[in-house]
Design a protein around this motif. Sequence first.
Motif, PDB file in Angstrom:
ATOM      1  N   LYS A 775       1.016  -1.324  -0.043  1.00 46.27           N
ATOM      2  CA  LYS A 775      -0.105  -0.359  -0.531  1.00 46.27           C
ATOM      3  C   LYS A 775       0.347   1.529   0.093  1.00 46.27           C
ATOM      4  CE  LYS A 775      -3.829   2.563   2.296  1.00 46.27           C
ATOM      5  NZ  LYS A 775      -3.868   2.455   3.917  1.00 46.27           N
ATOM      6  N   LYS A 776       1.973   1.608   1.066  1.00 52.18           N
ATOM      7  CA  LYS A 776       2.898   2.574   0.992  1.00 52.18           C
ATOM      8  C   LYS A 776       3.824   2.723  -0.830  1.00 52.18           C
ATOM      9  CE  LYS A 776       4.723   6.146   3.233  1.00 52.18           C
ATOM     10  NZ  LYS A 776       3.757   6.560   3.275  1.00 52.18           N
ATOM     11  N   LEU A 777       3.851   1.728  -0.765  1.00 51.19           N
ATOM     12  CA  LEU A 777       4.606   2.128  -2.341  1.00 51.19           C
ATOM     13  C   LEU A 777       3.755   2.176  -2.928  1.00 51.19           C
ATOM     14  CD1 LEU A 777       7.372   1.077  -4.108  1.00 51.19           C
ATOM     15  CD2 LEU A 777       6.466  -1.307  -4.123  1.00 51.19           C
ATOM     16  N   GLU A 779       1.228   4.285  -2.498  1.00 49.93           N
ATOM     17  CA  GLU A 779       0.648   5.328  -2.612  1.00 49.93           C
ATOM     18  C   GLU A 779       2.087   6.197  -2.331  1.00 49.93           C
ATOM     19  OE1 GLU A 779       0.415   5.939   1.593  1.00 49.93           O
ATOM     20  OE2 GLU A 779      -1.805   4.969   1.187  1.00 49.93           O
ATOM     21  N   LEU A 780       3.587   5.611  -2.970  1.00 49.57           N
ATOM     22  CA  LEU A 780       4.633   7.474  -2.946  1.00 49.57           C
ATOM     23  C   LEU A 780       5.063   6.663  -4.785  1.00 49.57           C
ATOM     24  CD1 LEU A 780       6.934   5.693  -1.073  1.00 49.57           C
ATOM     25  CD2 LEU A 780       6.091   7.478  -0.467  1.00 49.57           C
TER      26      LEU A 780
END
Length: 790
Positions: A775-777, A779-780
Amino acid sequence: MKITSTSCICPVLVCLCFVQRCYGTAHHSSIKVTRNQTKHIEGETEVHHRPKRGWVWNQFFVLEEHMGPDPQYVGKLHSNSDKGDGSVKYILTGEGAGTIFIIDDTTGDIHSTKSLDREQKTHYVLHAQAIDRRTNKPLEPESEFIIKVQDINDNAPKFTDGPYIVTVPEMSDMGTSVLQVTATDADDPTYGNSARVVYSILQGQPYFSVDPKTGVIRTALHNMDREAREHYSVVIQAKDMAGQVGGLSGSTTVNITLTDVNDNPPRFPQKHYQLYVPESAQVGSAVGKIKANDADTGSNADMTYSIINGDGMGVFSISTDKETREGILSLKKPLNYEKKKSYTLNIEGANTHLDFRFSHLGPFKDATMLKIIVGDVDEPPLFSMPSYVMEVYENAKIGTVVGTVLAQDPDSANSLVRYFINYNAEDDRFFNIDANTGTIKTTKVLDREETPWYNITVTASENDNPDLLSHVTVGIRVLDVNDNPPELAREYDIVVCENSKPGQVIHTISATDKDDFANGPRFNFFLDEHLPVNPNFTLKDNEDNTASILTRRRRFSRTVQDVYYLPIMISDGGIPSLSSSSTLTIRVCACERDGRVRTCHAEAFLSSAGLSTGALIAILLCVLILLAIVVLFITLRRSKKEPLIISEEDVRENVVTYDDEGGGEEDTEAFDIIALRNPSAAEELKYRRDIRPEVKLTPRHQTLSTLESIDVQEFIKQRLAEADLDPSVPPYDSLQTYAYEGQRSETGSISSLDSATTQSDQDYHYLGDWGPEFKKLAELYGEIESERTT
């Protein structure tokens, strides 16, 4: 007050009279003895009394063991103040008062109410007083008097230590003291004859007697023989009243045993004996017993047996059994019925402890004749020798004859004999024997160095009686042959000093040989003649089974060669002679002046230059200080920050390091990689500006045209060759690194080197479908894409 008594037997036994002052009275009193009065000393007619003495006392006596029905009258108390009107009261106190002794308080009469025993209590101490009956005041002072119990003969003599057990030697002289007995009498020895004892013998006569006064028992006969009678029971009587009629008596038993003396010589029951001994009896075994009787006991019956003559003195021997006092006949030599069938012995038995008082009864020894009959038995075979020793050479062929044993039947039948060897189950059978001839042969090849000696047991039996066996030991010595070459006695560690001189002995070696002495030493040491002469070392045979290693030249150096090898040869003195070769290893070492080895290791090389230990330590410290300075200098230089490119115009090769595969766009500022990717974009070659080049360089346009016509790989090879051939190489190290990834891949490069000039068309929306872990990847990369769109 006066005392009268009617119980005294002897009127002369009275107390010493004394007069006391009468308490509370002032008149004179006189003595009036009515009965049993005290007698005056001869020559005196009256007793003078001092004034104011009203008491006159006598000593009372009372007989013991009084058995009458009425109380026994003891005596009477009377005071001069007593007028007979009953106004005086008499009081008695003290031992037994009121229990044993009672008094009539009006008359003063004293009686004994009990039977008394003098042996339990000899006298009683009492106190008497006369008082006024009306006022209870004393008329006389209290006085003390004694009542003695008079002895009668009521105790018989007793032997407190009996019965007695005593011994006396037999054959004693008449009157020999045996024992003294003593009887005691509890009666009074000072009164009459009640305690006067006389001894007499009631039983034991005429053998013993007793002294009537002392009680000493003595022998009454001459030469009382223990062998005739050993035990006697003697009864001794002791009677008081000096033995008179009516005296009491006691008796005791004295058991007397006659002890033995050597008064009887030994005697054989018979004068002739006969003994059967089989010829198979073993030497040293007991073949018979004989005994002489002696009436004495103990050491007086000890005797020893001996053979005094006879034709069997050399064949038989006799010894004495000290417990049974028997003579044990033993065999000294083997018997042979075929040679001698009987022997005759004269045997003597003699006492060992003699008593010269009875030597007239001797002699104290006896002799008898013994005839020995030798019995014929079937004997086992007899070997010609008690043991055999044979010899055979090692390495002999199987079946080689070692030797022959011989046994014969000693009986007259002379049966045939068979032979065999006794082997254990685990024994290796190296030999066998011919059952008929007794010839021993080898069954294996023998090795003296492994087993130099064999012991076997050969058994012989008769054909007619196989149960009769005889055995003999055969020792087989294996003789040596020269089948082992000599060899060095051990591994030698030979050292040669660096400062050795020519002809110097550096070591001494010796050899050993497994063969016997005849085939071993003497050893010869020499060098192999087929090898070139060794220029460094030589060998000298000392002719004493040793050899010396000598140097041939002066000085050795470990730096040149630290180990040398010397091949040698050794031969023995056997026939034929055998030899072997060995190689000695010689190490070069540093030594002291006196020849002691200092070290043989390489780290000692500096010491050979003559430097002392202190100098070596100083040099080591200097080296450590220099190293510390260098490390400090390098550390300080590294701490300064320098740009990766010294000058914009300086396009010399630089080392650019990337530790990550992505995000390297910022690092490309240190070096423009486009020049490396496209040879046509490169500047003209530039050389170092600190030195003048010695070679003529090509013109610029030639270089550019060359770069346009080649690819990147050829360009890198060209740059590498120019760097290798550049004569103006600086005096410091310069690292030039060229990397080539090869031809372009159809899939494209994953490197981030071109990310600064090329925009990516990659769509990262699919990362949102990978789940919460990415998820974080997502978003980035979603933010990056939005920025690019904007």
